[in-house]
Design a protein around this motif. Structure first.
Motif, short mmCIF file in Angstrom:
data_model
loop_
_atom_site.label_atom_id
_atom_site.label_comp_id
_atom_site.label_asym_id
_atom_site.label_seq_id
_atom_site.Cartn_x
_atom_site.Cartn_y
_atom_site.Cartn_z
N ILE A 7 0.84 -1.19 0.00
CA ILE A 7 0.00 0.00 0.00
C ILE A 7 0.88 1.25 0.00
CG2 ILE A 7 -1.74 1.29 1.30
CD1 ILE A 7 -2.58 -1.39 2.55
N GLU A 8 0.51 2.25 -0.80
CA GLU A 8 1.21 3.54 -0.80
C GLU A 8 1.04 4.16 0.59
OE1 GLU A 8 3.62 6.41 -2.12
OE2 GLU A 8 3.03 4.70 -3.33
N SER A 9 2.14 4.44 1.26
CA SER A 9 2.06 4.85 2.66
C SER A 9 2.11 6.35 2.86
CB SER A 9 3.17 4.18 3.46
OG SER A 9 4.42 4.68 3.07
N ASN A 11 3.37 9.58 5.64
CA ASN A 11 4.69 9.86 6.18
C ASN A 11 4.69 10.05 7.70
OD1 ASN A 11 3.42 12.32 6.27
ND2 ASN A 11 5.12 13.47 5.40
N MET A 12 3.56 9.82 8.34
CA MET A 12 3.48 9.87 9.80
C MET A 12 2.86 8.57 10.28
SD MET A 12 2.25 13.66 10.67
CE MET A 12 3.47 14.84 11.10
N PHE A 13 3.55 7.91 11.22
CA PHE A 13 3.11 6.60 11.68
C PHE A 13 3.03 6.56 13.20
CE2 PHE A 13 5.56 5.91 7.78
CZ PHE A 13 4.61 5.29 7.00
N SER A 14 2.17 5.70 13.68
CA SER A 14 2.06 5.42 15.11
C SER A 14 2.29 3.93 15.30
CB SER A 14 0.67 5.81 15.61
OG SER A 14 0.52 5.44 16.96
N ILE A 15 3.07 3.58 16.32
CA ILE A 15 3.29 2.17 16.63
C ILE A 15 2.67 1.89 18.00
CG2 ILE A 15 5.04 0.42 17.17
CD1 ILE A 15 6.80 1.72 15.05
N ASP A 16 1.85 0.86 18.04
CA ASP A 16 1.18 0.50 19.29
C ASP A 16 0.83 -0.98 19.27
OD1 ASP A 16 0.21 0.90 21.83
OD2 ASP A 16 -1.41 2.24 21.23
N GLU A 17 0.30 -1.45 20.37
CA GLU A 17 -0.12 -2.85 20.45
C GLU A 17 -1.64 -2.91 20.41
OE1 GLU A 17 -0.33 -3.32 25.30
OE2 GLU A 17 1.36 -4.15 24.25
N MET A 18 -2.14 -4.03 19.94
CA MET A 18 -3.57 -4.27 19.94
C MET A 18 -3.80 -5.75 20.24
SD MET A 18 -4.37 -4.19 15.85
CE MET A 18 -6.08 -4.55 15.98
N ILE A 19 -5.02 -6.09 20.56
CA ILE A 19 -5.33 -7.49 20.83
C ILE A 19 -6.48 -7.92 19.93
CG2 ILE A 19 -6.91 -7.07 22.75
CD1 ILE A 19 -5.43 -9.58 24.05
N VAL A 20 -6.32 -9.06 19.29
CA VAL A 20 -7.37 -9.66 18.48
C VAL A 20 -8.05 -10.67 19.39
CG1 VAL A 20 -7.89 -11.04 16.45
CG2 VAL A 20 -6.06 -9.33 16.36
N PRO A 21 -9.31 -10.46 19.73
CA PRO A 21 -9.99 -11.33 20.69
C PRO A 21 -10.00 -12.79 20.26
CG PRO A 21 -11.34 -9.41 20.19
CD PRO A 21 -10.19 -9.40 19.23
N TYR A 22 -9.71 -13.68 21.20
CA TYR A 22 -9.76 -15.12 20.96
C TYR A 22 -9.94 -15.82 22.30
CZ TYR A 22 -8.37 -19.82 19.55
OH TYR A 22 -8.34 -21.17 19.32
N ILE A 51 -1.52 7.97 10.07
CA ILE A 51 -2.42 8.87 10.80
C ILE A 51 -3.88 8.69 10.38
CG2 ILE A 51 -0.67 10.60 11.35
CD1 ILE A 51 -1.64 12.23 8.98
N SER A 52 -4.11 8.07 9.23
CA SER A 52 -5.47 7.79 8.79
C SER A 52 -6.05 6.55 9.48
CB SER A 52 -5.49 7.56 7.28
OG SER A 52 -4.75 6.38 6.96
N GLY A 53 -5.19 5.77 10.15
CA GLY A 53 -5.64 4.54 10.79
C GLY A 53 -5.34 3.30 9.96
N MET A 54 -4.84 3.48 8.76
CA MET A 54 -4.51 2.36 7.87
C MET A 54 -3.30 1.60 8.42
SD MET A 54 -5.05 0.62 5.14
CE MET A 54 -5.86 1.43 3.81
#
Length: 164
Positions: A7-9, A11-22, A51-54
């Motif tokens: 995907i064309e990216s 120039n501002m990114f956020s790094i974080d953790e998430m959990i996929v419920p299981y 920054i768009s959430g993608m």
């Protein structure tokens, strides 16, 4: 994951953790328990999103084998910093980008490493115990100085600043 990297990216990114419920029991050690998340049980995934959430890249937490055998982590930086480094390696134009992350990931050596090895600018909140060699005014001192008070520390050689 390969499709995310195509995907064309931005120039501002956020790094974080998430959990996929299981809730199942067949996942063995891949299933994590995180009491602070809305869904306590699931797969822990570290994500680099724009920054768009993608989502542009992600890394599934698998314990000690998270980084595999060929992608060895950088020594003495810790799991959080190594996750950031791994996710930032796939940024296509790092010189034009900024990466943001929270205090789980941030350390001064990480910020210096990203700047020197990848040319990435970064910003993050940081825990007190990760500010070795950086002396900032304590909370009481800033409160005494009044509203809007701040203190800062700079390392011109490494081009790093810490602001409180």
């Amino acid at each position: 994951m390969k499709k995310c990297l195509e995907i064309e990216s931005e120039n501002m990114f956020s790094i974080d953790e998430m959990i996929v419920p299981y809730k199942g029991t067949k996942a063995g050690s891949l299933r994590q328990y995180l009491p602070s998340k809305p869904h306590h049980w699931g797969f822990k995934i570290f994500v680099r999103a724009g920054i768009s959430g993608m989502v542009y890249d992600f890394l599934t937490y698998t314990g000690k084998s998270t980084f595999g055998t060929g992608q060895g982590p950088v020594k003495d930086l810790g799991v959080g910093a190594n996750v950031v480094i791994q996710l930032c390696k796939t940024i296509k134009k790092p010189l034009d980008c900024v990466v943001f992350f929270d205090n789980f990931f941030t350390s001064l050596p990480l910020i210096v490493h990203l700047k020197e090895s990848l040319g990435l600018r970064s910003l993050g909140t940081i825990r007190k115990n990760r500010l070795k060699g950086c002396t900032l005014e304590d909370d009481r001192g800033l409160l005494r100085q009044g509203r809007g008070s701040y203190d800062y520390w700079m390392d011109n050689e490494a081009e790093v600043a810490a602001v409180k």
